[in-house]
Design a protein around this motif. Structure first.
Motif, PDB file in Angstrom:
ATOM      1  N   ILE A 103      52.036  14.246  54.590  1.00 14.47           N
ATOM      2  CA  ILE A 103      51.973  14.048  56.041  1.00 14.47           C
ATOM      3  C   ILE A 103      53.130  13.165  56.523  1.00 14.47           C
ATOM      4  O   ILE A 103      53.708  13.430  57.581  1.00 14.47           O
ATOM      5  CB  ILE A 103      50.598  13.464  56.440  1.00 14.47           C
ATOM      6  CG1 ILE A 103      49.534  14.574  56.336  1.00 14.47           C
ATOM      7  CG2 ILE A 103      50.628  12.866  57.849  1.00 14.47           C
ATOM      8  CD1 ILE A 103      48.114  14.136  56.595  1.00 14.47           C
TER       9      ILE A 103
ATOM     10  N   PRO B  86      40.025  17.604  51.345  1.00 18.32           N
ATOM     11  CA  PRO B  86      41.423  17.206  51.543  1.00 18.32           C
ATOM     12  C   PRO B  86      42.308  17.654  50.394  1.00 18.32           C
ATOM     13  O   PRO B  86      42.053  17.307  49.248  1.00 18.32           O
ATOM     14  CB  PRO B  86      41.350  15.675  51.617  1.00 18.32           C
ATOM     15  CG  PRO B  86      40.067  15.298  50.969  1.00 18.32           C
ATOM     16  CD  PRO B  86      39.129  16.447  51.116  1.00 18.32           C
TER      17      PRO B  86
ATOM     18  N   VAL C  67      45.848  17.140  48.914  1.00 23.53           N
ATOM     19  CA  VAL C  67      47.052  16.302  49.007  1.00 23.53           C
ATOM     20  C   VAL C  67      48.282  17.204  49.033  1.00 23.53           C
ATOM     21  O   VAL C  67      48.381  18.167  48.271  1.00 23.53           O
ATOM     22  CB  VAL C  67      47.108  15.328  47.809  1.00 23.53           C
ATOM     23  CG1 VAL C  67      48.440  14.589  47.780  1.00 23.53           C
ATOM     24  CG2 VAL C  67      45.953  14.350  47.883  1.00 23.53           C
TER      25      VAL C  67
ATOM     26  N   GLY D 158      48.587  18.477  54.223  1.00 23.72           N
ATOM     27  CA  GLY D 158      47.867  17.805  55.296  1.00 23.72           C
ATOM     28  C   GLY D 158      47.803  18.577  56.601  1.00 23.72           C
ATOM     29  O   GLY D 158      46.729  18.742  57.192  1.00 23.72           O
TER      30      GLY D 158
ATOM     31  N   CYS E 272      45.593  21.498  56.199  1.00 22.06           N
ATOM     32  CA  CYS E 272      44.180  21.080  56.174  1.00 22.06           C
ATOM     33  C   CYS E 272      43.654  20.824  57.584  1.00 22.06           C
ATOM     34  O   CYS E 272      42.534  21.224  57.911  1.00 22.06           O
ATOM     35  CB  CYS E 272      44.017  19.789  55.369  1.00 22.06           C
ATOM     36  SG  CYS E 272      43.969  19.998  53.603  1.00 22.06           S
TER      37      CYS E 272
END
Ligand code: NAD
Length: 267
Positions: free
Chosen positions: A99, A149, A151, A154, A157
Motif C-alpha cells: 500500500i 488481507p 499482503v 492492498g 483487497c
C-alpha cells in the motif's frame, strides 16, 4: 433459479478467463449468452468460439468503468435476449505492491474496474430484473482477497472486500424478488489476469497464464460457479486451501472481544 435452460445470461470480462469459461458452462446448460468486454478483438474471438460450439451468443463492447456503457450493455442484453436472468459482474484487474507504494492512479485503476464495475452492473441491471418479475441471479467475482488481507495486494483487497459486501447485502435485500446472489472468492486460477491487467495500463507484455502449485483449472472453477447459481449458494469457495485463513480472520476478530473484556471494557 433451478435451470439455465432458455435463460439469458450476461457476463462482463467475458472474453477470457473465468468469465469466458463460465459462459461456456452456462451455455452447455442451455443458457443464451451476452458476453461483454472492453477488449473488442478478444470479444469477437470468444463469441465466435461460443457460436462454433452451438451456443446462441452475442458480444457487446463495454468498459465497466463507464456507467453509460454498462447501461448500454443492459439495453443491448434485453434487446438481444428478450429477457435477462443471470448477470455475472466478473470483469477485473489486479495491481500488486504494498500500500505504501500505491500511486493515486493505481488506486483508481483497481477500484474503478473491480468495485465501480460491479456497482455499475447492479445499477444498470437490478431495477430491470425486479421489474421483469422473473427472478434471476446476480453473480460477482470477488476473490480470496475479498475475505482475508493479502499482503502486497492492498488496493485489490479494498476493492474485492467491497464486492463481497455488495453481494452479502444484496443477498439479504433481493431474495423476496426471487433473485439469488453469489460471490466467487477464488485463490489462484489459471488465467491471463496479470498480463491482461498490465496491458490495460499500457504495458506491452506477452500472454502468460497464472501457473504453479494450488492454481486451479479455470473450467473447474467455472463449473463450481454454475452449480452455485443453481444451488443458490452465496459464497463460491473454490479453494479448500483458503478455509484456514478465512477461519483465522474471524477468530482474530472474535478474540479482540475477549482481550477487551479482560482489559475491563464491558460495553
Ligand atoms: P482475465 O484477464 O483472463 O479476464 C478478465 C477479463 O476482464 C478480460 O477479458 C479483460 O479484457 C476484461 N476486463 C478488464 N477490465 C475491463 C473493463 N474495464 N471493462 C470490461 N472488461 C474488462 O482474468 P480472470 O482471472 O479471468 O479475471 C476474472 C475475475 O477473476 C477478475 O475479477 C479477477 O479479479 C478475479 N480473480 C481472478 C483470480 C485468478 O487467479 N485468476 C483469482 C481471484 C479473483
Amino acid at each position: 433459479m433451478d435451470t439455465f435452460e432458455g435463460r439469458g445470461a450476461v457476463i462482463t470480462g467475458g472474453a477470457s478467463g473465468i468469465g469466458f469459461a463460465t459462459a461456456r458452462q452456462f451455455a452447455a446448460r442451455g443458457a443464451r449468452i451476452v458476453l461483454a468486454d472492453y477488449d473488442a478483438a478478444a470479444l469477437d474471438r470468444a463469441v465466435a468460439q461460443l457460436r462454433s460450439e452451438g451456443c446462441d451468443a452475442h458480444g457487446v463492447a463495454c468498459d465497466v468503468r463507464e456507467p453509460e456503457q454498462v447501461t448500454h450493455l443492459a439495453d443491448e442484453a434485453f434487446r438481444l435476449l428478450g429477457a435477462v436472468h443471470v448477470v455475472f459482474n466478473n470483469a477485473g484487474v489486479a495491481v500488486d505492491g504494498p500500500i505504501a507504494q500505491m500511486t493515486h492512479d493505481d488506486w483508481h485503476f483497481v477500484l474503478d474496474v473491480d468495485l465501480w464495475g460491479p456497482i455499475h452492473g447492479v445499477e444498470a441491471f437490478l431495477p430491470r430484473l425486479i421489474e421483469q418479475g422473473q427472478g434471476g441471479h446476480l453473480l460477482f467475482t470477488a476473490s480470496f482477497a475479498g475475505l482475508v488481507p493479502n499482503v502486497g495486494l492492498g488496493a485489490y483487497c479494498v476493492a474485492k472486500y467491497g464486492v463481497v459486501a455488495l453481494a452479502e447485502v444484496l443477498s439479504r435485500e433481493v431474495g423476496n424478488d426471487g433473485i439469488g446472489v453469489s460471490v466467487l472468492c477464488p485463490m489462484m486460477v489459471g488465467t491471463n489476469l496479470l498480463a491482461t491487467s498490465a496491458r490495460a495500463r499500457g504495458h506491452s507484455v506477452e500472454d502468460q497464464l497464472i501457473a504453479g502449485d494450488g492454481v486451479l483449472d479455470v473450467d473447474e472453477v467455472a463449473r463450481l460457479t454454475a452449480e452455485a447459481v443453481l444451488a443458490d449458494r452465496l459464497y463460491v469457495l473454490s479453494h479448500g486451501a483458503s478455509r484456514t485463513s478465512i477461519r483465522r480472520r474471524f477468530e482474530r476478530i472474535d478474540a479482540t472481544f475477549d482481550a477487551q473484556l479482560a482489559a475491563g471494557w464491558n460495553h
